[in-house]
Write a protein that holds these residues in place. Structure first.
Motif, PDB file in Angstrom:
ATOM      1  N   VAL A  62       0.829  -1.205   0.000  1.00 34.58           N
ATOM      2  CA  VAL A  62       0.000   0.000   0.000  1.00 34.58           C
ATOM      3  C   VAL A  62       0.862   1.253   0.000  1.00 34.58           C
ATOM      4  O   VAL A  62       0.451   2.298  -0.526  1.00 34.58           O
ATOM      5  CB  VAL A  62      -0.969  -0.019   1.203  1.00 34.58           C
ATOM      6  N   GLN A  63       2.076   1.182   0.548  1.00 31.47           N
ATOM      7  CA  GLN A  63       2.954   2.351   0.506  1.00 31.47           C
ATOM      8  C   GLN A  63       3.397   2.686  -0.915  1.00 31.47           C
ATOM      9  O   GLN A  63       3.870   3.794  -1.174  1.00 31.47           O
ATOM     10  CB  GLN A  63       4.177   2.128   1.392  1.00 31.47           C
ATOM     11  N   MET A  64       3.230   1.771  -1.845  1.00 31.98           N
ATOM     12  CA  MET A  64       3.544   2.060  -3.240  1.00 31.98           C
ATOM     13  C   MET A  64       2.442   2.861  -3.924  1.00 31.98           C
ATOM     14  O   MET A  64       2.638   3.348  -5.044  1.00 31.98           O
ATOM     15  CB  MET A  64       3.764   0.750  -4.007  1.00 31.98           C
ATOM     16  N   LEU A  65       1.302   2.993  -3.259  1.00 34.32           N
ATOM     17  CA  LEU A  65       0.142   3.638  -3.874  1.00 34.32           C
ATOM     18  C   LEU A  65       0.028   5.089  -3.422  1.00 34.32           C
ATOM     19  O   LEU A  65      -0.815   5.459  -2.596  1.00 34.32           O
ATOM     20  CB  LEU A  65      -1.141   2.873  -3.512  1.00 34.32           C
ATOM     21  N   ASN A  66       0.882   5.933  -3.945  1.00 31.03           N
ATOM     22  CA  ASN A  66       0.791   7.357  -3.622  1.00 31.03           C
ATOM     23  C   ASN A  66      -0.522   7.936  -4.150  1.00 31.03           C
ATOM     24  O   ASN A  66      -0.895   7.683  -5.300  1.00 31.03           O
ATOM     25  CB  ASN A  66       1.967   8.116  -4.225  1.00 31.03           C
ATOM     26  N   PHE A  67      -1.200   8.708  -3.299  1.00 29.24           N
ATOM     27  CA  PHE A  67      -2.461   9.333  -3.700  1.00 29.24           C
ATOM     28  C   PHE A  67      -2.309  10.854  -3.641  1.00 29.24           C
ATOM     29  O   PHE A  67      -1.601  11.391  -2.789  1.00 29.24           O
ATOM     30  CB  PHE A  67      -3.609   8.880  -2.784  1.00 29.24           C
ATOM     31  N   ALA A  71      -2.138  20.086  -5.177  1.00 28.04           N
ATOM     32  CA  ALA A  71      -1.516  20.289  -6.480  1.00 28.04           C
ATOM     33  C   ALA A  71      -0.023  19.981  -6.399  1.00 28.04           C
ATOM     34  O   ALA A  71       0.718  20.617  -5.664  1.00 28.04           O
ATOM     35  CB  ALA A  71      -1.735  21.727  -6.934  1.00 28.04           C
ATOM     36  N   GLY A  72       0.401  18.980  -7.149  1.00 31.59           N
ATOM     37  CA  GLY A  72       1.810  18.636  -7.188  1.00 31.59           C
ATOM     38  C   GLY A  72       2.341  17.908  -5.976  1.00 31.59           C
ATOM     39  O   GLY A  72       3.559  17.784  -5.822  1.00 31.59           O
ATOM     40  N   THR A  73       1.464  17.420  -5.120  1.00 25.52           N
ATOM     41  CA  THR A  73       1.894  16.733  -3.895  1.00 25.52           C
ATOM     42  C   THR A  73       1.067  15.469  -3.702  1.00 25.52           C
ATOM     43  O   THR A  73      -0.135  15.454  -3.954  1.00 25.52           O
ATOM     44  CB  THR A  73       1.718  17.633  -2.657  1.00 25.52           C
ATOM     45  N   SER A  74       1.735  14.405  -3.259  1.00 24.45           N
ATOM     46  CA  SER A  74       1.043  13.152  -2.995  1.00 24.45           C
ATOM     47  C   SER A  74       1.358  12.684  -1.579  1.00 24.45           C
ATOM     48  O   SER A  74       2.174  13.282  -0.865  1.00 24.45           O
ATOM     49  CB  SER A  74       1.461  12.081  -4.013  1.00 24.45           C
ATOM     50  N   GLY A  75       0.711  11.613  -1.189  1.00 21.46           N
ATOM     51  CA  GLY A  75       0.972  11.001   0.106  1.00 21.46           C
ATOM     52  C   GLY A  75       0.830   9.507  -0.008  1.00 21.46           C
ATOM     53  O   GLY A  75       0.312   8.989  -0.996  1.00 21.46           O
ATOM     54  N   HIS A  76       1.315   8.808   0.997  1.00 21.56           N
ATOM     55  CA  HIS A  76       1.146   7.356   1.020  1.00 21.56           C
ATOM     56  C   HIS A  76       0.958   6.902   2.464  1.00 21.56           C
ATOM     57  O   HIS A  76       1.254   7.640   3.409  1.00 21.56           O
ATOM     58  CB  HIS A  76       2.335   6.640   0.372  1.00 21.56           C
ATOM     59  N   LEU A  77       0.479   5.705   2.617  1.00 24.28           N
ATOM     60  CA  LEU A  77       0.268   5.135   3.937  1.00 24.28           C
ATOM     61  C   LEU A  77       1.584   5.057   4.698  1.00 24.28           C
ATOM     62  O   LEU A  77       2.614   4.689   4.139  1.00 24.28           O
ATOM     63  CB  LEU A  77      -0.319   3.726   3.790  1.00 24.28           C
ATOM     64  N   LEU A  78       1.552   5.408   5.990  1.00 20.80           N
ATOM     65  CA  LEU A  78       2.687   5.148   6.870  1.00 20.80           C
ATOM     66  C   LEU A  78       2.539   3.760   7.494  1.00 20.80           C
ATOM     67  O   LEU A  78       3.497   3.013   7.588  1.00 20.80           O
ATOM     68  CB  LEU A  78       2.805   6.227   7.942  1.00 20.80           C
ATOM     69  N   ALA A 277      -0.474   4.850  -9.478  1.00 15.03           N
ATOM     70  CA  ALA A 277      -0.275   5.737  -8.335  1.00 15.03           C
ATOM     71  C   ALA A 277       0.223   7.101  -8.799  1.00 15.03           C
ATOM     72  O   ALA A 277       0.800   7.242  -9.886  1.00 15.03           O
ATOM     73  CB  ALA A 277       0.729   5.118  -7.363  1.00 15.03           C
ATOM     74  N   SER A 278       0.007   8.096  -7.961  1.00 19.59           N
ATOM     75  CA  SER A 278       0.454   9.444  -8.295  1.00 19.59           C
ATOM     76  C   SER A 278       1.971   9.500  -8.391  1.00 19.59           C
ATOM     77  O   SER A 278       2.689   8.925  -7.568  1.00 19.59           O
ATOM     78  CB  SER A 278      -0.017  10.433  -7.213  1.00 19.59           C
ATOM     79  N   ALA A 279       2.475  10.199  -9.395  1.00 17.69           N
ATOM     80  CA  ALA A 279       3.915  10.357  -9.585  1.00 17.69           C
ATOM     81  C   ALA A 279       4.437  11.621  -8.923  1.00 17.69           C
ATOM     82  O   ALA A 279       5.645  11.894  -8.960  1.00 17.69           O
ATOM     83  CB  ALA A 279       4.242  10.385 -11.082  1.00 17.69           C
ATOM     84  N   SER A 280       3.566  12.398  -8.298  1.00 16.21           N
ATOM     85  CA  SER A 280       3.975  13.639  -7.635  1.00 16.21           C
ATOM     86  C   SER A 280       4.805  13.317  -6.398  1.00 16.21           C
ATOM     87  O   SER A 280       4.623  12.264  -5.775  1.00 16.21           O
ATOM     88  CB  SER A 280       2.750  14.459  -7.235  1.00 16.21           C
TER      89      SER A 280
END
Length: 361
Positions: A62-67, A71-78, A277-280
């Motif tokens: 799930v950490q590979m799935l940046n959401f 604008a221009g910023t993503s996040g992922h599960l910790l 996943a988001s590339a940001s």
């Protein structure tokens, strides 16, 4: 929020490494009770022990799935809240440590000299904050499955900005650039509150899904029971508890189906869904770029790894390369994680035997 090499100076990185090693050592001892290795193990530990390695692999996936969060910023599960609620806080710290170790060594994600910082921030802080808040909430909320999922949402939401604050504190002590700490704190907490919402949704949905099929496998839901309601005089009242049923056959309690379903899900997420996943850049990367705290970033020691940057070397097709890397990562994490937890569970303890301690929510 993987901190790279060069953000934090050597003395503070070493100190964080010592702190992380201490936390892992304490967690190894505590995990023996959570996993059923100790004579004073909590009731039900033997049912969640097989899932610990899977939880680490699922968090890796799930950490590979940046959401996207802005604008221009993503996040992922910790993942600290999710791990603590599913398999216990001590085992949860070990899960995150295994994930970070695999990411750093195989995928050049998160600096090797910053491994102690990452374990402290992403593992220890998130688990402590999330599980403390979770336990507090389930004690005051009605004893229902819904209350567990609500508590997991709130706990996960709070854990992410707490981790951002912890990183800022470490940066204030050992940062390698002269950026005002106030600016870093405001930027880090601001973006990670948004990321925390995504973390909370993922955690709530995952915990809710497991509770729906096997609540006995969720560490944070042990002892959960909803009393039978009877209508008496037009009002609903709790019925007298029935006698405990005879233990179900061992095969009926087997977690194999849940384990297999979870592993397949992790493989699909890492091997296929991750391509979308988001590339940001994630929250820390965005803040580092905007605030200039990445001026002294160093090249990762494992940059030459055949799996660096979550791609397989010499595989030109991006979809296939990323998918294979994800599948390899899930497989390696579940093997290493399961091996660690099996060793923890097999290790004998010198504590005197006593009656099992039962924990309820």
């Amino acid at each position: 929020m993987h901190v790279p090499d060069g953000f934090i100076n050597a003395p503070v990185s070493v100190a964080a490494g010592v702190a992380a090693a201490g936390a892992v050592a304490v967690s190894l001892r505590g995990a023996r009770r959570e996993l059923g290795a100790s004579p004073v193990a909590l009731a039900g530990a033997e049912r969640t022990a097989p899932l610990a390695g899977l939880v680490a692999a699922f968090i890796f996936a799930v950490q590979m799935l940046n959401f996207p969060v802005a604008a221009g910023t993503s996040g992922h599960l910790l993942g600290g809240a999710l791990a603590a609620i599913l398999v216990g806080p001590y085992t949860g710290v070990l899960c995150i440590a295994v994930v970070l170790l695999m990411q750093g060594i195989l995928f050049a994600d998160g600096g090797l000299t910053a491994l102690g910082v990452n374990i402290t921030v992403m593992g220890v802080v998130t688990v402590v904050v999330a599980y403390a808040l979770f336990r507090g909430l389930v004690k005051v909320l009605p004893r229902t499955r819904r209350s567990i999922t609500v508590a997991s949402f709130v706990a996960a939401l709070a854990s992410v900005p707490a981790a951002a604050g912890a990183f800022t504190l470490i940066y204030a002590i050992g940062g390698t650039t002269n950026v005002p700490v106030g600016k870093v704190l405001t930027a880090m907490v601001g973006v990670h509150v948004l990321i925390g919402i995504g973390e909370a949704v993922i955690t709530m949905l995952t915990v809710g899904a497991v509770i729906a099929v096997r609540p006995d496998l969720v560490y944070g839901a042990r002892g959960l029971s909803t009393p039978l309601k009877l209508r008496v005089g037009g009002e609903l009242v709790d019925a007298e508890p029935a006698a405990a049923p005879a233990p179900a056959p061992v095969a009926a309690r087997s977690p194999k189906k849940v384990w297999a379903t979870g592993l397949v899900t992790a493989l699909v997420l890492a091997g296929f869904v991750s391509f979308y996943a988001s590339a940001s850049p994630d929250g820390l990367e965005r803040v580092a770029t905007d605030q200039g705290i990445d001026k002294n970033v160093e090249e990762h020691a494992a940059v030459g790894s055949p799996l660096a940057d979550y791609g397989v070397k010499d595989v030109s097709n991006a979809r296939i390369s990323g998918g294979l890397a994800g599948v390899i990562g899930v497989g390696a994490t579940v093997v290493v994680g399961s091996g660690v937890f099996y060793a923890v569970r097999r290790r004998r303890t010198d504590e005197p035997a006593s009656a099992p301690v039962r924990e309820t929510v």
